[in-house]
Design an enzyme around this catalytic site. Structure first.
Site, PDB file in Angstrom:
ATOM      1  N   GLY A  61       0.820  -1.202   0.000  1.00 37.45           N
ATOM      2  CA  GLY A  61       0.000   0.000   0.000  1.00 37.45           C
ATOM      3  C   GLY A  61       0.849   1.245   0.000  1.00 37.45           C
ATOM      4  O   GLY A  61       2.055   1.218   0.242  1.00 37.45           O
ATOM      5  N   GLY A 112       0.344   5.162   1.449  1.00 40.68           N
ATOM      6  CA  GLY A 112      -0.507   6.159   2.090  1.00 40.68           C
ATOM      7  C   GLY A 112       0.115   7.520   1.917  1.00 40.68           C
ATOM      8  O   GLY A 112       1.007   7.705   1.082  1.00 40.68           O
ATOM      9  N   HIS A 124       1.994   9.020   3.878  1.00 42.47           N
ATOM     10  CA  HIS A 124       3.301   9.229   4.500  1.00 42.47           C
ATOM     11  C   HIS A 124       4.351   8.201   4.126  1.00 42.47           C
ATOM     12  O   HIS A 124       5.424   8.207   4.671  1.00 42.47           O
ATOM     13  CB  HIS A 124       3.140   9.288   6.025  1.00 42.47           C
ATOM     14  CG  HIS A 124       1.995  10.134   6.436  1.00 42.47           C
ATOM     15  ND1 HIS A 124       1.993  11.493   6.273  1.00 42.47           N
ATOM     16  CD2 HIS A 124       0.784   9.819   6.955  1.00 42.47           C
ATOM     17  CE1 HIS A 124       0.834  11.980   6.683  1.00 42.47           C
ATOM     18  NE2 HIS A 124       0.086  10.986   7.102  1.00 42.47           N
ATOM     19  N   GLY A 125       4.056   7.308   3.236  1.00 44.67           N
ATOM     20  CA  GLY A 125       5.102   6.373   2.848  1.00 44.67           C
ATOM     21  C   GLY A 125       4.561   5.175   2.110  1.00 44.67           C
ATOM     22  O   GLY A 125       3.351   4.967   2.013  1.00 44.67           O
ATOM     23  N   ILE A 126       5.510   4.391   1.593  1.00 44.25           N
ATOM     24  CA  ILE A 126       5.138   3.186   0.863  1.00 44.25           C
ATOM     25  C   ILE A 126       5.244   2.006   1.819  1.00 44.25           C
ATOM     26  O   ILE A 126       6.143   1.960   2.656  1.00 44.25           O
ATOM     27  CB  ILE A 126       6.084   2.953  -0.330  1.00 44.25           C
ATOM     28  CG1 ILE A 126       6.136   4.213  -1.195  1.00 44.25           C
ATOM     29  CG2 ILE A 126       5.625   1.773  -1.170  1.00 44.25           C
ATOM     30  CD1 ILE A 126       7.245   4.186  -2.222  1.00 44.25           C
ATOM     31  N   ASP A 177      -5.845  10.101  13.316  1.00 42.62           N
ATOM     32  CA  ASP A 177      -6.146   9.690  11.937  1.00 42.62           C
ATOM     33  C   ASP A 177      -6.857   8.337  11.915  1.00 42.62           C
ATOM     34  O   ASP A 177      -6.533   7.465  11.111  1.00 42.62           O
ATOM     35  CB  ASP A 177      -4.853   9.643  11.113  1.00 42.62           C
ATOM     36  CG  ASP A 177      -5.131   9.654   9.608  1.00 42.62           C
ATOM     37  OD1 ASP A 177      -6.284   9.946   9.215  1.00 42.62           O
ATOM     38  OD2 ASP A 177      -4.205   9.359   8.832  1.00 42.62           O
TER      39      ASP A 177
HETATM   40  P1  ADP Z   1       0.148   5.932   5.661  1.00 43.07           P
HETATM   41  O1  ADP Z   1       0.591   6.787   6.803  1.00 43.07           O
HETATM   42  O2  ADP Z   1       0.964   6.193   4.462  1.00 43.07           O
HETATM   43  O3  ADP Z   1      -1.327   5.964   5.470  1.00 43.07           O
HETATM   44  P2  ADP Z   1      -0.182   3.325   6.712  1.00 43.07           P
HETATM   45  O4  ADP Z   1       0.600   2.883   7.896  1.00 43.07           O
HETATM   46  O5  ADP Z   1      -1.607   3.649   6.928  1.00 43.07           O
HETATM   47  O6  ADP Z   1       0.587   4.513   6.053  1.00 43.07           O
HETATM   48  O7  ADP Z   1      -0.062   2.213   5.583  1.00 43.07           O
HETATM   49  C1  ADP Z   1      -0.676   2.371   4.314  1.00 43.07           C
HETATM   50  C2  ADP Z   1      -1.375   1.091   3.914  1.00 43.07           C
HETATM   51  O8  ADP Z   1      -0.432   0.001   3.901  1.00 43.07           O
HETATM   52  C3  ADP Z   1      -2.455   0.647   4.896  1.00 43.07           C
HETATM   53  O9  ADP Z   1      -3.696   1.221   4.613  1.00 43.07           O
HETATM   54  C4  ADP Z   1      -2.458  -0.852   4.689  1.00 43.07           C
HETATM   55  O10 ADP Z   1      -3.240  -1.205   3.583  1.00 43.07           O
HETATM   56  C5  ADP Z   1      -1.001  -1.179   4.406  1.00 43.07           C
HETATM   57  N1  ADP Z   1      -0.321  -1.553   5.645  1.00 43.07           N
HETATM   58  C6  ADP Z   1       0.207  -0.756   6.575  1.00 43.07           C
HETATM   59  N2  ADP Z   1       0.729  -1.425   7.608  1.00 43.07           N
HETATM   60  C7  ADP Z   1       0.508  -2.731   7.332  1.00 43.07           C
HETATM   61  C8  ADP Z   1       0.783  -3.960   8.022  1.00 43.07           C
HETATM   62  N3  ADP Z   1       1.376  -3.965   9.204  1.00 43.07           N
HETATM   63  N4  ADP Z   1       0.421  -5.116   7.425  1.00 43.07           N
HETATM   64  C9  ADP Z   1      -0.201  -5.097   6.237  1.00 43.07           C
HETATM   65  N5  ADP Z   1      -0.507  -3.997   5.555  1.00 43.07           N
HETATM   66  C10 ADP Z   1      -0.159  -2.806   6.086  1.00 43.07           C
HETATM   67 MG    MG Z   2      -2.827   5.248   6.581  1.00 45.60          MG
END
Ligand code: ADP
Ligand code: MG
EC number: 2.7.11.22
Length: 655
Positions: free
Chosen positions: A11, A13, A15-17, A127
């Site tokens: 994914g 978001g 703030h990062g990949i 958030d």
């Molecule tokens: P951002 O701050 O960029 O939104 P997230 O931590 O929400 O970052 O991560 C973005 C996406 O990546 C999440 O919505 C999810 O789909 C996937 N993701 C994040 N952490 C995990 C994890 N521990 N296991 C599986 N997928 C994850």
């Molecule tokens: Mg997120």
């Protein structure tokens, strides 16, 4: 980064990949979140630091995603999280119709527990939204993405940015530009998430910040200073004005939701942040429900899972409270206080099994003494004297220094016996061996005692191989049950033999008759302890489980009361005792009517130099005392005698 091999992108978001990756050495699957430093002058990435800080404060909570490691990478950081299968946004997206009430409830409960935990630690997530609520393979919901989380100072003196929270879940005070806010913003988001779960789509899907406020006002009505006095102080209050709108009842917005769900929703979606119901408050309300206590019981005691578990007249809450109280009492029990304890040192090497105990009547050595035989890990067999000592609490049996080594002659046991078992009438000694080519032997005791003769002792070899455990049926003179591998050594079997001695002119002939045999269920972990009861019942211990079979293979009962593997099993006519690695001790009482043991009570021994309790040498049935729980500390073995009054120790049972 070299420790991980990237498996794919999950994914991206704000703030990062996020990548799925595997730890090269351990094979553990993780989610790696790369947080890049967009421009060098940004300095250390705040988001990343915040996330790390917040997660470190959170430590280990069941409903917060676990941060496993942090390491610098390029111009940024990489955070390694436990891997989660999906997220709540995906769950909602893929649901055919609105989620079932039970599902909504369960997600909400997990969310609230996570949120309550964060808030109790002064962490505001800022958030919360379905995409940041991850779902594990087992269906657990965990809060993730602490990129915007802040550790709040509770005095409210600091100012924070209002540009937080994804728009649809943004609280009205943020939409009005508040710079001072608190946990309330998360509670609003929880309301939005609950609404979305009930609705199947977002409750307030605003397309821009102004429209977002319109969406909220359309349902909750225009906020007035009467209901929300602080609104007049918000920076943007005077910048935007809306035409008066009356609130729409929530049951019109969500006609399919239950009244309870709508009532709860209404308590989150309140304009004044302080009036929103707190996560712990809801949690407390939820905690009054039966389901919570059931869940807690299931999580804590795996034995609750078996459907046969009888709660009797108890509710789950009573069961939980009663059992945890009992556990607390067990943990606070001390041998010095609750037991009379005697330790007898002098046994070198580990004591593998207390081979047998002769009673006074038996006079195994021809004197009026009881004898305990032990087999050590160095293969020596020792006989111990048992002396009766009268004490204020009744009779104590004390084991003294080894006196005889009568069974240790190599000519008797050429292939070092791994276990010795004396039959109830002391006529027979069963000796198993580690040598897989030899079957186990049964010796005629009298021939073992004639030490002067050169003749080999009278014995017979049983036609089975790879025997692991054996026991005698206590109510028969010579009925032996042996656990062994079947002929192609794939399965474990238990075969029961009857032994007899025929006395022709010179010497004795051993007659062996097989009377029953059955295969153990292949789902069962190989049992490490085995004892007989009566003439028909076999007790097996595998891991932390105690299972009862008849000699024909009918399973009578199964108990999973121990948290740790059972190390020792004592069976006598009136009761069954099990001890586990953590020194917990359980007592079961035979129900004389139907011969099936009923879980009765338990006690926990702690303290001293114990590591493992194994082997009960005597149970005095009248005075209800246990004597001789063997305890091992590192390097030495000590025989400890405990004597305690079980009526005091553990009268209130949970059965
Ligand atoms: P951002 O701050 O960029 O939104 P997230 O931590 O929400 O970052 O991560 C973005 C996406 O990546 C999440 O919505 C999810 O789909 C996937 N993701 C994040 N952490 C995990 C994890 N521990 N296991 C599986 N997928 C994850
Ligand atoms: Mg997120």
């Amino acid at each position: 980064m070299d420790q991980y091999c990237i498996l794919g992108r999950i994914g991206e978001g704000a703030h990062g990949i996020v990548f799925k990756a595997k730890h090269v050495e351990t094979g553990e699957i993780v989610a790696l979140k790369k947080v890049a430093l967009r421009r060098l002058e940004d300095g250390i990435p705040n988001q990343a630091l915040r996330e790390i800080k917040a997660l470190q404060e959170i430590e280990d909570n069941q409903h917060v995603v676990q941060l496993k490691a942090v390491f610098p990478h390029g111009a940024g950081f990489v955070l390694a999280f436990e891997f989660m299968l999906s997220d709540l946004a995906e769950v909602v997206r893929h649901a055919q119709r609105p989620l079932a009430q039970a599902q909504v409830k369960s997600y909400l409960q997990m969310l609230l527990r996570g949120v309550a935990f964060c808030h109790a630690n002064n962490i505001v997530h800022r958030d919360l939204k379905p995409a940041n609520l991850l779902i594990s393979a087992s269906g657990q919901l965990k809060i993730a993405d602490f990129g915007l989380a802040r550790v709040f100072s509770p005095d409210g003196s600091r100012l924070y940015t209002h540009q937080v929270a994804t728009r649809w879940y943004r609280a009205p005070e943020l939409l009005y530009g508040a710079r001072q806010y608190d946990q309330g913003v998360d509670l609003w988001a929880v309301g939005c998430i609950l609404g979305e779960l009930l609705n199947g789509s977002p409750l307030f899907p605003g397309e821009n910040d102004i429209e977002q406020l319109c969406c909220v006002l359309r349902i909750l009505g225009t906020p007035s200073p009467q209901v929300w006095p602080e609104i007049t102080e918000l920076p943007d209050y005077n910048k935007i004005s809306f035409k008066e709108q009356a609130p729409v009842p929530l049951e019109e917005v969500l006609p399919d939701a239950s009244p309870q769900a709508l009532d709860l929703l209404g308590q989150f979606l309140l304009y004044p942040p302080r009036q929103r119901i707190s996560a712990s408050q809801v949690w407390n309300e939820v905690s009054r429900t039966k389901e919570l206590w059931r869940q807690l019981c299931l999580r804590r005691w795996s034995s609750c899972k078996s459907s046969q578990m009888t709660l009797g007249t108890q509710t789950w809450k009573q069961y939980y409270l009663c059992r945890s109280e009992l556990e607390f009492r067990m943990e606070s029990g001390r041998p010095e206080k609750d037991f009379i304890c005697k330790a007898i040192a002098g046994h070198e090497g580990g004591i593998d099994e207390l081979a047998y105990i002769s009673t006074n009547e038996c006079r195994f050595d021809g004197q009026e003494k009881s004898v305990v035989c032990t087999v050590s890990s160095d293969s020596t067999v020792r006989a111990w004297d048992v002396q009766e000592v009268a004490s204020a609490e009744g009779v104590l049996y004390v084991l003294t220094v080894p006196q005889l080594q009568l069974l240790s002659r190599t000519r008797v046991f050429p292939s070092s016996p791994t276990g010795l078992l004396c039959s109830p009438d002391c006529q027979w000694v069963f000796a198993s061996t580690q040598n897989s080519d030899l079957g186990p032997k049964v010796y005629y005791t009298r021939s073992l005692l004639c030490l002067l003769e050169d003749d080999p002792p009278v014995s017979t070899t049983l036609p089975i191989w790879l025997t692991s455990r054996a026991c005698w049926a206590p109510d028969e003179t010579a009925r032996l049950m042996v656990m062994h591998r079947n002929s192609n050594s794939t399965e474990l079997a238990i075969t029961t033999y009857e032994l007899g001695a025929r006395q022709p002119q010179e010497g004795v002939d051993v007659v062996v008759q097989q009377i029953a045999s059955f295969l153990l269920p292949d789902t069962m972990t190989p049992p490490h302890l085995m004892k007989g009861h009566g003439s028909q019942v076999i007790l097996l211990v595998s891991g932390s489980e105690l299972v009862l079979f008849t000699i024909q293979g009918l399973q009578l009962a199964a108990f999973q009361d121990h948290q740790k593997p059972i190390t020792s099993l004592w069976v006598d006519q009136s009761r069954v005792l099990t001890a586990s690695f953590d020194l917990s001790l359980r007592v079961y009482v035979w129900n004389k009517e139907n011969k099936i043991p009923v879980l009765k009570s338990c006690y926990h021994l702690l303290g001293g130099s114990h590591r493992w309790a194994s082997g009960f040498t005597h149970v005095e049935s009248d005075s209800m005392s246990i004597v001789g729980v063997e305890a091992r500390s590192i390097g030495t073995s000590i025989l400890r005698s405990y004597c305690f009054n079980m009526q005091h120790g553990s009268d209130d049972c949970v059965s």
